[in-house]
Design a protein around this motif. Sequence first.
Motif, PDB file in Angstrom:
ATOM      1  N   ILE A 113      -3.199 -10.707   5.441  1.00 14.25           N
ATOM      2  CA  ILE A 113      -2.301  -9.496   5.379  1.00 14.25           C
ATOM      3  C   ILE A 113      -2.933  -8.447   6.113  1.00 14.25           C
ATOM      4  N   ARG A 114      -3.928  -8.040   6.486  1.00 15.37           N
ATOM      5  CA  ARG A 114      -4.456  -6.797   7.138  1.00 15.37           C
ATOM      6  C   ARG A 114      -4.340  -7.205   8.701  1.00 15.37           C
ATOM      7  N   THR A 115      -4.372  -8.305   9.005  1.00 15.67           N
ATOM      8  CA  THR A 115      -4.145  -8.666  10.478  1.00 15.67           C
ATOM      9  C   THR A 115      -2.432  -8.841  10.589  1.00 15.67           C
ATOM     10  N   SER A 116      -1.711  -9.250   9.590  1.00 11.32           N
ATOM     11  CA  SER A 116      -0.415  -9.441  10.017  1.00 11.32           C
ATOM     12  C   SER A 116       0.531  -8.440  10.195  1.00 11.32           C
ATOM     13  N   ILE A 117       0.322  -7.170   9.635  1.00 11.96           N
ATOM     14  CA  ILE A 117       0.726  -5.958   9.459  1.00 11.96           C
ATOM     15  C   ILE A 117       0.934  -5.662  11.091  1.00 11.96           C
ATOM     16  N   ASP A 118      -0.226  -5.516  11.424  1.00 12.55           N
ATOM     17  CA  ASP A 118      -0.301  -5.088  12.945  1.00 12.55           C
ATOM     18  C   ASP A 118       0.503  -5.998  13.658  1.00 12.55           C
ATOM     19  N   ASP A 119       0.425  -7.182  13.665  1.00 16.53           N
ATOM     20  CA  ASP A 119       1.364  -8.106  14.530  1.00 16.53           C
ATOM     21  C   ASP A 119       2.945  -7.983  14.139  1.00 16.53           C
ATOM     22  N   SER A 120       3.260  -7.673  12.793  1.00 17.45           N
ATOM     23  CA  SER A 120       4.640  -7.475  12.525  1.00 17.45           C
ATOM     24  C   SER A 120       5.044  -6.088  13.271  1.00 17.45           C
ATOM     25  N   LEU A 121       4.232  -5.079  13.305  1.00 17.60           N
ATOM     26  CA  LEU A 121       4.750  -3.787  13.779  1.00 17.60           C
ATOM     27  C   LEU A 121       4.700  -3.955  15.352  1.00 17.60           C
ATOM     28  N   GLU A 152      -3.443  -0.968   1.204  1.00 14.31           N
ATOM     29  CA  GLU A 152      -4.142  -0.559   2.167  1.00 14.31           C
ATOM     30  C   GLU A 152      -3.383  -0.231   3.475  1.00 14.31           C
ATOM     31  N   ALA A 153      -2.431  -1.180   3.676  1.00 17.99           N
ATOM     32  CA  ALA A 153      -1.333  -0.755   4.729  1.00 17.99           C
ATOM     33  C   ALA A 153      -0.529   0.454   4.541  1.00 17.99           C
TER      34      ALA A 153
END
Length: 326
Positions: A113-121, A152-153
């Motif tokens: 999840i922590r990695t995916s939010i940055d990829d989505s943005l 955390e996001a």
Amino acid sequence: MRKTTLGSGGPEVGVIGLGCMGMTHAYDMAAERDDATSIAVIHEAIDLGMTLIDTADVYGPHTNEELVGRALATGGYRDRAVLATKVGLVSALGGTPNKNSSGAIKNGKPDYIRTSIDDSLRRLQTDHVDLYQLHRVDDEVPIEESWGAMAEAVAAGKTKAIGLSEVTVDEIKRAQAVHPVASVQSELSLWTRDALAEVVPYCEQQGIAFLPFSPLGRGFLTGRFASLDDVPEDDFRRRLPRFQQEALEANQAIVDRVRSIADRLGVTPARVALAWVLAQGEYVIPIPGTKTPKYLADNAGAADLTLRDADLAELDSLPAPAGTRY
């Protein structure tokens, strides 16, 4: 378009939003993609007041977020949109014990999840989303752990709020103990009413937005599908029990009743079906999907249709559909 808020404490949105999945994923995949038209539809939706724009990283995968990102990067549309995306499903090939019916594996691991939010943005060409949703609860990861990573996001300013999808009331409560739940997204339509028993009333009580996906029964309630032959090749719906020929024939009785009310009111069956969904709660915000301008305008028109008590009672009494959801 009439406005509401994304739950009791959320931003203002139109009472109907736009689901973007079908622009690049699941439906009619044999047809050539027309990104220019899809982008125009996203722009028109926002112009019409359908400001909640919903996507997910698994759609494509990734191509849907990229499309939405391109659409919102021009003309000031990002500032006018309430942008929602999701994490927690990963595209999969072949069978797997944790595979759901749409061909994706659940992944609610915090690090993912922590990695995916940055990829989505990055794909969405923005520094934050307005709503980040856990697409499915991972059976192998306690929801508290997944939800903690989602929180955390929020703390990092990468999303303004977080939501859940396809959950029980118990799962909502467990998440609430960690961080506020802004929304719950689940299927709700005239032929899928399971959420009305417990989840929708709980969301209403808690001031949580409820976002119905497939509010038109994956297009069936519009009257477009009288036969399996009407479903395009390489289309996700061809695998669904309710779209098999025997079930389709039985389910025409539902469409016929919806159409009779629509004819009486001088509107389309789609408007009637969406107006019924809107009537289910103050913070119930359906997100019908389309990549066709004429259907978009028709969907938006449902915001202006108020069904009479007699109409609602007739729709409430519709028979259960033949066939399961998946």
